[in-house]
Design an enzyme around this catalytic site. Structure first.
Site, short mmCIF file in Angstrom:
data_model
loop_
_atom_site.label_atom_id
_atom_site.label_comp_id
_atom_site.label_asym_id
_atom_site.label_seq_id
_atom_site.Cartn_x
_atom_site.Cartn_y
_atom_site.Cartn_z
N TYR A 46 -15.18 75.38 -48.10
CA TYR A 46 -14.72 74.87 -49.44
C TYR A 46 -13.33 74.05 -48.90
CZ TYR A 46 -12.68 74.50 -54.00
OH TYR A 46 -12.18 74.15 -55.27
N SER A 128 -1.67 75.92 -58.94
CA SER A 128 -2.79 75.20 -59.56
C SER A 128 -3.37 75.78 -60.95
CB SER A 128 -4.14 75.31 -58.52
OG SER A 128 -5.10 74.97 -59.23
N TYR A 152 -4.60 70.58 -64.49
CA TYR A 152 -5.82 69.75 -64.49
C TYR A 152 -6.09 69.37 -65.95
CZ TYR A 152 -7.52 70.33 -59.74
OH TYR A 152 -7.52 69.97 -58.40
N THR A 178 -2.32 66.14 -62.21
CA THR A 178 -3.30 65.67 -61.04
C THR A 178 -4.18 64.91 -61.80
OG1 THR A 178 -2.94 67.77 -59.65
CG2 THR A 178 -4.90 66.42 -59.56
N LYS A 260 0.23 63.44 -59.94
CA LYS A 260 -0.22 63.37 -58.66
C LYS A 260 -1.59 62.82 -58.28
CE LYS A 260 -1.53 67.33 -55.29
NZ LYS A 260 -3.10 67.48 -55.23
N HIS A 284 -5.72 63.89 -52.51
CA HIS A 284 -6.26 65.24 -52.47
C HIS A 284 -6.79 65.48 -51.21
CE1 HIS A 284 -7.36 67.51 -56.02
NE2 HIS A 284 -7.98 68.29 -55.22
N ASP A 315 1.70 64.18 -50.04
CA ASP A 315 0.73 65.06 -49.12
C ASP A 315 -0.59 64.32 -48.89
OD1 ASP A 315 -1.59 65.46 -51.01
OD2 ASP A 315 -0.46 66.92 -52.20
N GLY A 317 -2.59 65.12 -45.30
CA GLY A 317 -2.81 65.01 -43.75
C GLY A 317 -1.48 65.74 -42.99
C1 LIG Z 1 -9.35 74.09 -51.04
C2 LIG Z 1 -8.27 73.12 -51.82
C3 LIG Z 1 -7.93 73.24 -53.29
C4 LIG Z 1 -7.28 72.53 -53.77
N1 LIG Z 1 -7.09 72.67 -55.17
C5 LIG Z 1 -6.24 71.85 -55.79
C6 LIG Z 1 -5.88 71.99 -57.14
O1 LIG Z 1 -6.30 73.11 -57.70
N2 LIG Z 1 -5.14 71.33 -57.71
C7 LIG Z 1 -4.32 70.13 -57.23
O2 LIG Z 1 -3.80 69.33 -57.74
N3 LIG Z 1 -4.76 69.70 -55.77
C8 LIG Z 1 -5.74 70.66 -55.07
N4 LIG Z 1 -5.87 70.23 -53.94
C9 LIG Z 1 -5.26 69.23 -53.16
C10 LIG Z 1 -3.90 69.72 -52.64
O3 LIG Z 1 -3.18 70.07 -53.56
C11 LIG Z 1 -3.49 68.44 -51.61
O4 LIG Z 1 -3.06 67.40 -52.19
C12 LIG Z 1 -4.28 68.45 -50.37
O5 LIG Z 1 -4.43 69.83 -49.87
C13 LIG Z 1 -3.67 67.68 -49.37
O6 LIG Z 1 -4.15 67.34 -48.18
P1 LIG Z 1 -4.09 68.13 -46.87
O7 LIG Z 1 -4.46 69.79 -47.10
O8 LIG Z 1 -5.17 67.82 -45.95
O9 LIG Z 1 -2.86 67.94 -46.17
C14 LIG Z 1 -6.82 71.47 -53.19
C15 LIG Z 1 -7.02 71.24 -51.79
C16 LIG Z 1 -7.87 72.09 -50.99
C17 LIG Z 1 -7.81 71.92 -49.63
#
Ligand SMILES: Cc1cc2nc3c(=O)[nH]c(=O)nc-3n(C[C@H](O)[C@H](O)[C@H](O)COP(=O)(O)O)c2cc1C
Length: 385
Positions: A46, A128, A152, A178, A260, A284, A315, A317
């Site tokens: 996940y 989140s 969300y 987001t 975002k 994301h 964000d 990467g």
């Molecule tokens: C497991 C997981 C859950 C995430 N859940 C959310 C979330 O609930 N809300 C949100 O805005 N972004 C969520 N994201 C995106 C992160 O905020 C972020 O944009 C992303 O992890 C950046 O990419 P990177 O981790 O590869 O650097 C999630 C990312 C992952 C990996």
């Protein structure tokens, strides 16, 4: 702040004199592989998984790797200051922890563990909407440390207004909306295991504890959890929102609002026109649109379009201190860290997140010093080739 972050390396070497070595790798790109070995396949799939064949997640990394730092010499970098002004507050370093939902699948300390680690280092924690811990409980774990709330933006206005009121009352200062997830994308790693924690009531804590959400249920959540899950699924996203709808959020939130998931400069201009305070250039982490533009390739155009009107965050990467340096050089004021801290949490709880934050900022501090920068203010487009 003289050399504060970089000193972590001496702490590690000094501890080594008693035979101790760090519990987790200091090269944070190695955390994913370690997590794949040590954690369950559902949860790690996940977190590590992306949309489609993963091409966007790979492009995010490639776009950062392709850019190279050009170090400068003889510029007196003995005293360095990584602090930065963001959305009306001073941060000790240009870093915040990205909103990541459902953290209880990684470690029992979940969001509270990550939030405590961030609070201890003065790094803002972005909670989140889809957290496994109610927002009030996370706020309590953080004391008066800097926290932001990620929304969300679902289809039920009353639930949205209630979330914002609760977040405000619990001391969350910035609203991060987001926009890139009105629906979940096609995610083969989860699909192949039919793994979706929300269906088991994990990642729904803010909803299940919300009075406006509960008001729409015939029975209390614990008496009919399936009905609660169905209501959650029905209102979680709304693909019908358009730019004028932002007015509703502005009416219910008097602090800074950041959008975002912005990748196109025209969307950034629309955000500014709509009276927003900032954008997060993000795809994301490649989890939504396979084949999307890499976030670091989108960043300079967005920064050029609105950098003087909006706070530009970034964000997708970021894995290392030099990645952070590159994002700052491409126009980000602050960087959000995602997966690496989640692996740190999964592998070692709060202590793992602390290790990740300190390693990342030590590496950024050293990268700045060795490239001739005593402050983040001098890092810019001509620091890269
Ligand atoms: C497991 C997981 C859950 C995430 N859940 C959310 C979330 O609930 N809300 C949100 O805005 N972004 C969520 N994201 C995106 C992160 O905020 C972020 O944009 C992303 O992890 C950046 O990419 P990177 O981790 O590869 O650097 C999630 C990312 C992952 C990996």
């Amino acid at each position: 702040m003289v050399g504060q972050w970089a000193d972590f390396q001496y702490e590690i070497y000094l501890n080594g004199m008693t035979g101790a070595v760090p519990r987790l790798p200091t090269d944070l790109t190695r955390l994913e592989e370690l997590a794949e070995h040590r954690l369950g396949p559902g949860p790690v799939g996940y977190v590590a998984g992306s949309a489609g064949d993963g091409s966007t997640a790979r492009a995010n990394r490639a776009a950062l790797e392709r850019r190279r730092i050009v170090p400068r010499m003889l510029r007196d970098v003995r005293e360095r200051d990584l602090s930065t002004e963001v959305l009306g507050r001073t941060l000790p370093a240009p870093l915040a922890l990205a909103p990541v939902g459902v953290l209880s699948i990684m470690h029992p300390e979940a969001e509270s563990g990550a939030a405590r680690a961030a609070a201890a280092r003065g790094v803002p924690y972005i909670l989140s909407s889809a957290s496994s811990t109610p927002l009030e409980e996370v706020a309590e774990a953080m004391g008066d440390a800097e926290r932001w709330f990620q929304l969300y933006w679902g289809s039920d206005r009353e639930v949205t207004a209630s979330f914002l009121a609760r977040a405000k009352a619990s001391g969350y200062s910035v609203l991060v909306v987001t926009l890139d997830t009105p629906l979940l994308s096609w995610r083969p790693r989860d699909l192949d295991r039919a793994y979706l924690p929300f269906l088991h009531g994990v990642g729904t804590a803010n909803y299940f504890t919300d009075p406006a959400f509960q008001a729409g249920l015939a029975k209390p959540v614990h008496e009919d959890p399936n009905a609660a899950v169905l209501r959650f699924l029905a209102l979680f996203g709304d693909a019908g929102h358009t730019w004028p709808d932002l007015e509703f959020l502005r009416e219910h939130w008097d602090g800074p609002i950041v959008l975002k998931g912005i990748l196109h400069p025209d969307d950034a201009r629309l955000a500014a026109d709509a009276g927003m305070d900032g954008v997060v250039v993000s795809n994301h982490g490649g989890r939504q649109v396979a084949g999307s533009v890499a976030a670091a390739d989108a960043l300079p155009r967005v920064a050029e379009a609105v950098g003087d009107r909006l706070t530009v965050l970034f964000d997708s990467g970021i894995r290392t201190g030099d990645d952070m340096f590159k994002a700052l050089a491409l126009g980000a004021r602050t960087v959000l860290l995602g997966r690496p801290y989640v692996y740190g949490l999964g592998l070692d709880g709060q202590a793992g997140v602390d290790h990740v934050i300190r390693s990342l900022l030590a590496e950024l501090d050293l990268t700045m010093a060795l490239s001739g920068h005593a402050s983040v203010a001098t890092v810019g487009p001509d620091s890269l080739t």
